[in-house]
Design an enzyme around this catalytic site. Structure first.
Site, short mmCIF file in Angstrom:
data_model
loop_
_atom_site.label_atom_id
_atom_site.label_comp_id
_atom_site.label_asym_id
_atom_site.label_seq_id
_atom_site.Cartn_x
_atom_site.Cartn_y
_atom_site.Cartn_z
CB CYS A 92 5.89 -1.47 -0.86
SG CYS A 92 4.87 -2.53 0.10
CG HIS A 209 3.94 2.81 0.37
ND1 HIS A 209 3.65 2.34 -0.91
CD2 HIS A 209 3.97 1.69 1.36
CE1 HIS A 209 3.33 1.17 -0.58
NE2 HIS A 209 3.60 0.80 0.72
CD GLU A 211 3.52 5.32 -2.92
OE1 GLU A 211 4.63 5.41 -2.57
OE2 GLU A 211 3.07 3.97 -2.73
#
Lengths: 237, 745
Positions: A92, A209, A211
């Protein structure tokens, strides 16, 4: 690196980073590897094996996204680390910083909707032969969220041709069943591009993302494959 | 001794009235000081005694709310936000606050700074914010100004929260012409803190240092609190400079630095600067610690030159904090703020005579007893006249049977699903980062959001709720329903409700009819909170929500938090498995009064809030929670706006399945009343067929009415009583795209 030792993730913290703890949590607690934060004013990356530039709004992103962060002292070291073949992933805002730093080609524009967008999307793995995607199949569809206002990837025709030629387009936005079309494009990105790597294949930038999608409780664990790939590539090397 | 300054306006009674003080209040200032106040002092009294800071017209009634007991550690009003124990040595801090007036004239910054302000309230206590919520009201979307306000407010909330890095996980939005000139923007924040890290907003210890940290002080927001304490008028546009400007990046740095400094143990106390800036923080901290302060304004970092004492004291520049630091620890504190590139400057010291003295250019500009200024001290307390409004006093029972019937029930379902009050708020919540910090286990769109607390096995469920139309029609019952619905949403998510915060949005308290609505609603909230054992942790009152066009629906928004101790108890509204039985907890009564159906299809609000029996509600919630905690149910969804037909359709829409439902109708209620009536205390659950016996046995033991409604189907079709048979995909599209379409047209 021996098969028994843990991979050391270094997570760079800029003022305004806000996905730093999330990346740390996955590296440390989900993947059970070593992880440490690297403050942006530091002038050494220490013994990190992988550098993560996390998401967020570095310096508030009041100028252009990532435009100021690239001047942080630590970025000199990140560029050198990348030039030496070290594994770098920008997620990002981290992707935006990699573009500003010239480690990846192209630019980010405002989303075509002119709105910030946060939601789960689908991602097609275009190139599984990378150190970031070795745990995925070619054409595999991953469910991973996005959260950005400037994720509309753009590059000139020459750059795009070069990306194609060297298989640098790693991820593209797609539908749940894998169709790549305008409906599945959440931000107007050229060719639905969601993630690219450099020609050498050691630096990846992606808007989604991983994560945020590494625990089933959060709606998907597909993002783990990206962390797992990086770990495998280092442990086996 | 204070001497008058020629550069400042002469303080007269007329000037005091112009500042919003009443004759009586100005007399009180004269008697407290024993002299004419200076210009700076007049500013201080006017802002501290404004409705916004003093709660002068509401505090007497607020004291009737249950503000202790249960898991409450810090009572409402004692600190910036209440604290509720959740075990493991942790507490949760949460609070909701309005930013209505600034948002009415500057929607983007008004909403953004609303988020910033409530976040500071949480982290100033030492708690790390883990989630944000909001509750919004606008005029009808057919009006371009309403669309503009809506767009600006959502962008303001998103840009601030997204950059700040706290997920915005839940909220509500309603549209009604009564909010046309006066939108409501209520922002809520939830944080978690170790008991040992809790900070207090106090000042004591003679000689300890007073430091200001964070942003420099500018001229923005001067008299914001006073502006918030009057009705919106044509003149409000000229108050635009009273709206503050937000900087989420600085706030993010301030958060990290503040938590670091609190944990390091250098502080006596800390308070954020919101309304009335340096004035409010110096006065409140001194009053709380029964101390005093000596403050030198020449040391305050400023953004603009030539700022007067009056301006610096009243500035509402954002992202600032006031710290009382242990003598000798100033350098350590400064080094922490330096690391985060933030100002931190000693501007004074703590004294012990109860007086706050303010100097500028070597001159004493204000010398006031702190206690005389604050809520709970010398600030005025009024009980205003209340009078039942004519629309309630003279209302007649209405025979709804004569209402024109609309036989195409499927079409009515689609109309309701497409109405902005019921349709998916996807257009809104996709603009918010709802996932950052990777704790959001139930994303926006279900009955309540669920957020995990890392390092524990626990989760918090949270929601904001209020149906303003119900409260307008019956303020006491409507307010009880707001609490009940919030609790029901939390229960349906698998959580035990542990407390509420409230944001009470009302009209002008000097109008007896408005004050009556307020008084009734507070009584309703207090009663319901006692029944559900959810003390009030704090909140905010916003009066004067009136514009030349109209007065708002009285809107007491309830923010509720619940605790989930086991991840397997997390429950969502969506159907889970074909073949599961669909069961209704509660009883259908076909009460169409006050419903969205009346509003949307007949343009009529009704004459009363729908049927509500609080004891029945309590039994149903307890039963539902028991079923969830015994792992017997697959889904749970509360029946609210649009009635049972909409609740059933939503549970299918959220899934990829359909359902075949036959709602029993022994009393031969009108079909539309049965489908769309909004009588309270109903929950739709599903369970595997194998669990049915155990489920129904437990329901009967709980003394709760129930009925079998039907079954979840693989076929993606919603079929209700064979009078409405609808395609699932079509419903999904209507529900999920309607709001976005209205905003892009």
């Amino acid at each position: 690196m021996g098969a028994m030792s843990k991979v050391k993730f270094g997570i760079v913290v800029f003022p305004g980073s806000n996905c730093d703890h999330d990346a740390y949590n996955v590296a440390r607690h989900v993947m059970n590897q070593d992880a440490k934060f690297i403050w942006h004013k530091e002038s050494s990356l220490g013994d990190a094996d992988v550098i993560i530039l996390p998401g967020g709004f570095s310096y508030g992103d009041y100028l252009r996204t990532g435009a100021i962060a690239r001047f942080s002292p630590v970025m000199k070291e990140v560029v050198q680390f990348a030039k030496n073949g070290g594994t770098v992933i920008g997620i990002c805002n981290g992707f935006q910083i990699l573009l500003e730093a010239g480690l990846l080609p192209g630019v980010m524009l405002r989303n075509s909707s002119l709105q910030f967008v946060c939601k789960f999307i689908y991602l097609k793995v275009e190139n599984p032969l990378t150190r970031f995607t070795s745990q995925c199949e070619r054409g595999e569809v991953l469910k991973i969220p996005i959260a950005h206002g400037d994720g509309n990837y753009f590059a000139d025709a020459g750059t795009i041709a070069s990306l194609h030629e060297h298989n640098q387009i790693v991820f593209r936005y797609c539908s749940g069943s894998g169709e790549i079309d305008d409906v599945a494009n959440p931000n107007g990105s050229l060719l639905n591009i969601a993630g690219i790597m450099n020609e050498e294949g050691n630096v990846l930038g992606m808007m989604p993302h991983p994560e945020r999608a590494s625990e089933p409780m959060l709606g998907s664990a597909d993002g783990k494959k990206i962390f797992q790939s990086m770990i495998e590539s280092l442990v086996l090397s | 001794m204070i001497s008058p300054n020629r550069a400042e306006p002469e303080v007269t009674r007329e000037l005091a009235l112009h500042h919003g003080l009443t004759d009586e209040e100005y007399d009180k200032v004269l008697s407290i000081l024993g002299r004419t106040p200076t210009y700076t002092e007049l500013g201080i009294y006017s802002v501290m005694w404004s409705e916004h800071c003093s709660y002068k017209n509401s505090i007497a009634l607020l004291k009737t709310l249950p503000r202790s007991g249960g898991r409450l550690l810090v009572s409402a009003g004692e600190e910036n936000a209440g604290l509720v124990d959740i075990g493991d040595g942790l507490a949760v801090a949460f609070k909701i606050e309005s930013h209505n007036h600034p948002s009415a004239v500057e929607p983007y910054q008004g909403a953004a700074t609303g988020v910033g302000g409530i976040m500071r309230d949480i982290f100033t206590m030492g708690a790390r914010p883990i989630a944000a919520l909001n509750s919004l009201r606008f005029g009808e979307l057919s009006d371009s100004r309403a669309r503009q306000l809506f767009r600006g407010v959502v962008k303001g909330i998103g840009d601030y929260g997204n950059s700040f890095g706290v997920p915005t996980v839940a909220g509500e939005v309603y549209f009604n012409k009564f909010y046309q000139g006066n939108p409501l923007v209520n922002a809520m924040a939830v944080g978690v803190v170790k008991h040992s890290d809790v900070a207090s907003a106090t000042a004591h210890g003679v000689g300890n240092s007073v430091m200001i940290v964070g942003s420099a002080t500018g001229r923005d927001g001067i008299h914001g609190a006073t502006f918030a304490s009057e009705e919106i008028s044509e003149k409000s546009e000229s108050k635009r400079p009273s709206v503050q400007v937000g900087d989420p990046f600085t706030e993010k740095l301030l958060l990290e630095a503040t938590l670091e400094v609190i944990r390091a143990g250098y502080l006596i106390g800390i308070q954020d600067m919101g309304a009335a800036g340096i004035t409010c923080s110096t006065m409140e901290m001194s009053a709380k610690g029964k101390s005093g302060m000596r403050v030198d304004l020449d040391k305050v970092p400023v953004r603009e030159s030539e700022m007067s004492a009056y301006e610096i004291m009243l500035s509402e520049s954002q992202e600032r904090m006031l710290l009382v630091v242990k003598k000798g620890c100033e350098e350590q504190v400064k080094s922490i703020f330096d690391k985060w590139d933030l100002h931190s400057v000693v501007i004074g010291e703590v004294t012990n005579d109860g007086i706050v003295r303010v100097f500028k250019g070597g001159e004493l500009k204000a010398e006031v007893p702190a206690e005389s200024l604050v809520l709970g001290g010398g600030a005025p307390v009024y009980i205003r006249n209340a009078a039942e409004p004519a629309y309630i006093r003279d209302r007649k029972a209405m025979d709804f049977q004569s209402l024109r019937s609309i036989p195409d029930y499927g079409r009515s379902i689609k109309t309701l699903l497409a109405s902005p009050n019921i349709a998916s708020k996807r257009w809104v919540f996709e603009q918010y980062d709802s996932m950052v910090r990777t704790n959001t286990s139930v994303l926006p769109g279900s009955d309540a959001a669920v957020v995990r607390i890392k390092g524990t096995e626990k989760f918090l469920a949270m929601t904001t709720d209020c149906n303003g139309r119900y409260v307008y029609l019956s303020p006491r019952k409507g307010a009880e329903i707001a609490v009940a619905e919030a609790a029901r949403n939390v229960v349906c998510s698998g959580a035990t409700p542990i407390g509420i915060t409230n944001c009470l949005n009302f009209g002008n308290p000097y109008k007896p009819e408005s004050f009556w609505q307020f008084k009734e609603a507070v009584a309703g909230i207090g009663y319901a909170c006692r029944v559900f054992n959810t003390p009030v942790t704090g909140g905010n009152v916003s009066f004067y929500n009136e514009s030349p066009e109209s007065s708002i629906y009285p809107t007491p928004v309830i923010g509720m938090v619940g605790l989930i101790e086991n991840r397997f108890h997390i429950t969502t509204a969506a159907f889970k498995n074909p073949g599961d039985d669909i069961i209704l907890l509660g009883k259908n009564r076909g009460d169409i009064n006050g419903s969205e159906y009346l509003q949307q299809l007949f343009g009529f609000a009704g004459t009363d809030a729908p049927h509500f029996d609080i004891e029945e509600e309590r039994r149903i919630q307890e039963c539902c929670l028991k079923l969830i905690q015994r792992n017997l149910v697959a889904s749970a969804h509360d029946v609210s706006d649009g009635g049972i037909a909409i609740a059933i359709a939503e549970a299918a829409i959220f899934s990829s399945f359909g359902c075949a439902v036959q709602i029993p109708n022994e009393k031969s209620l009108r079909n539309d009343f049965l489908l769309f009536g909004e009588e309270q205390s109903r929950i739709i659950i599903t369970c595997p067929r194998d669990n049915q016996r155990e489920v129904t046995t437990l329901i009967r033991q709980s003394n709760v009415d129930y009925c079998l409604l039907g079954v979840v189907t693989q076929e993606d079709k919603v079929s209700i009583n064979e009078i409405a048979i609808l395609d699932g995909e079509e419903l999904r599209e209507v529900y999920s795209d309607s709001l976005g379409k209205r905003m892009s047209s």
